[in-house]
Every structure is written in structure tokens, then in C-alpha cells.
Design an enzyme around this catalytic site. Sequence first.
Site, PDB file in Angstrom:
ATOM      1  N   GLU A  42       0.869  -1.194   0.000  1.00 38.18           N
ATOM      2  CA  GLU A  42       0.000   0.000   0.000  1.00 38.18           C
ATOM      3  C   GLU A  42       0.899   1.236   0.000  1.00 38.18           C
ATOM      4  O   GLU A  42       1.727   1.409   0.898  1.00 38.18           O
ATOM      5  CB  GLU A  42      -0.892   0.007   1.246  1.00 38.18           C
ATOM      6  N   ARG A  46       0.677  10.511   0.915  1.00 37.09           N
ATOM      7  CA  ARG A  46       1.043  11.465   1.964  1.00 37.09           C
ATOM      8  C   ARG A  46       2.341  12.176   1.614  1.00 37.09           C
ATOM      9  O   ARG A  46       3.116  12.555   2.493  1.00 37.09           O
ATOM     10  CB  ARG A  46       1.196  10.752   3.311  1.00 37.09           C
ATOM     11  N   LYS A 129     -10.417  -2.495   6.097  1.00 33.98           N
ATOM     12  CA  LYS A 129      -9.229  -2.111   6.864  1.00 33.98           C
ATOM     13  C   LYS A 129      -9.734  -1.680   8.241  1.00 33.98           C
ATOM     14  O   LYS A 129     -10.709  -0.927   8.327  1.00 33.98           O
ATOM     15  CB  LYS A 129      -8.550  -0.938   6.163  1.00 33.98           C
TER      16      LYS A 129
HETATM   17  C1  3PG Z   1      -1.740   3.468   7.711  1.00 31.79           C
HETATM   18  O1  3PG Z   1      -1.989   4.409   6.997  1.00 31.79           O
HETATM   19  O2  3PG Z   1      -2.264   2.388   7.514  1.00 31.79           O
HETATM   20  C2  3PG Z   1      -0.884   3.674   8.902  1.00 31.79           C
HETATM   21  O3  3PG Z   1      -0.294   4.925   8.932  1.00 31.79           O
HETATM   22  C3  3PG Z   1       0.141   2.622   9.104  1.00 31.79           C
HETATM   23  O4  3PG Z   1       0.233   2.510  10.462  1.00 31.79           O
HETATM   24  P1  3PG Z   1       1.616   2.197  11.173  1.00 31.79           P
HETATM   25  O5  3PG Z   1       2.587   3.268  10.711  1.00 31.79           O
HETATM   26  O6  3PG Z   1       1.315   2.308  12.636  1.00 31.79           O
HETATM   27  O7  3PG Z   1       2.050   0.827  10.766  1.00 31.79           O
END
Ligand code: 3PG
Length: 208
Positions: A42, A46, A129
Site C-alpha cells: 500500500e 502522503r 481495513k
Molecule cells: C496506515 O496508513 O495504515 C498507517 O499509517 C500505518 O500505520 P503504522 O505506521 O502504525 O504501521
Amino acid sequence: MRDALTVVKKAAPVMPVGQFKSLDHAKACAELFAEAGVPAVEITLRHDDAWQMVKTFRDVMPKALIGVGTVLNRRQMLRAVDEADFVISPGFSRELSMLAHKTLTTYIPGVATATEIMAAMAEEHRVLKMYPATAIGGVALLKALTGPFPEAVFCPTGGISEANYQEYLALPNVACVGGSWLVPSEEALAKDRDGYLSMLHNLYSAVV
Ligand code: 3PG
């Protein structure tokens, strides 16, 4: 047209969630993931160059499924339809759900509550999700949700790490987890690329 269940099953056990500092950083991670045989990634929207990063991943990892994440609005969804294999949002909106159905986009919306799961399932989404998983109850929440939602399949993300991901994967309603801990920083990559490579190899070669 692949469905969301196929995506999360292929991604298992962990879908790396990419947030990169620069295009060079994204390219170096794509090369690492390609070498390690990572099945699905994914890429979050950002960064100003996020769409270029998606293209880089598609070029460098032609065998993997490349998803666009943090899709929050119509404009992003419509672009992702052409440029990604699947689309992920951190939350649920009926507008994006309808657009995904209309454009035949493989879509994994995000949920955090029973109410949102009901809304998503009413729009024919059963692969969801869960975000931000650890902060909102983690494993205990997912266990509690198996009762009212036996058909829902989750990809919990947010606050998951090497220390706790197996507890999530042991749950019957979790198909894979998502996490950024598999994505090395530029510094970590320069210092220990081989270490990351063998960690990723072990993770995905254990899949039967
Ligand atoms: C996302 O967008 O799914 C999260 O920012 C990922 O979360 P993590 O950085 O805590 O793994």
C-alpha cells in the site's frame, strides 16, 4: 477484475504500508521488496510525489499488487482507478464506496466501529481495513466483532509491529495485517539492507 478478498489473501501475512521521504527512498524500497518477493504494497498519498512513487512501484514490482492508500476523496479515487491495482481508505464514506462500485475498483474501506462496519457491509464491502487498529482496541476489539459480524474480513493497520502482528494473524477474521514497520528508512536501508531482505524473505516464504 480481482476482488478485495483476493488482494488481502495475496498480501498475507503483512502488507507493507509505504510512507517515503523521497522518490529515491521509494525506489530503493521497491527494489528491496521486489528482490524479497513482497506480494502486495500500500502506497500512501502522503507525499507530493506519491503518484510518481506508485508508478515507480508498478515499474519495479510488476508481479506485485500495488495499492494506493489514504484515499480520502473522489479526485484521488478516480486517479487511483487508472494507476493502482486496489484502493484503500482509512475510513468509510458512502460517496467513495459508490464511486468504487461504479468504476469497478477493488476497494478496501476503513472502519473503526460497529456502526461503520454496518454501513460498509450495507454497501457490499466485507473486506475492511481496521484503522487505527491498536489504538481503538486491537485484538480484543477484533475478537468481540466476530460475534455480530461473522462474515467481515479485516486487515488491521495502525500501531502493529513485529512484536504483536502474530496475535492479530491468529484471529479468524483477520486475513492480513498492514504496517509501516516493514518499510526501512533510508538510513536503515543503508546500514542493514541484507537484514531487511532476510526478514522479508522469512516472512513471505513461510506462507503456504
Ligand atoms: C496506515 O496508513 O495504515 C498507517 O499509517 C500505518 O500505520 P503504522 O505506521 O502504525 O504501521
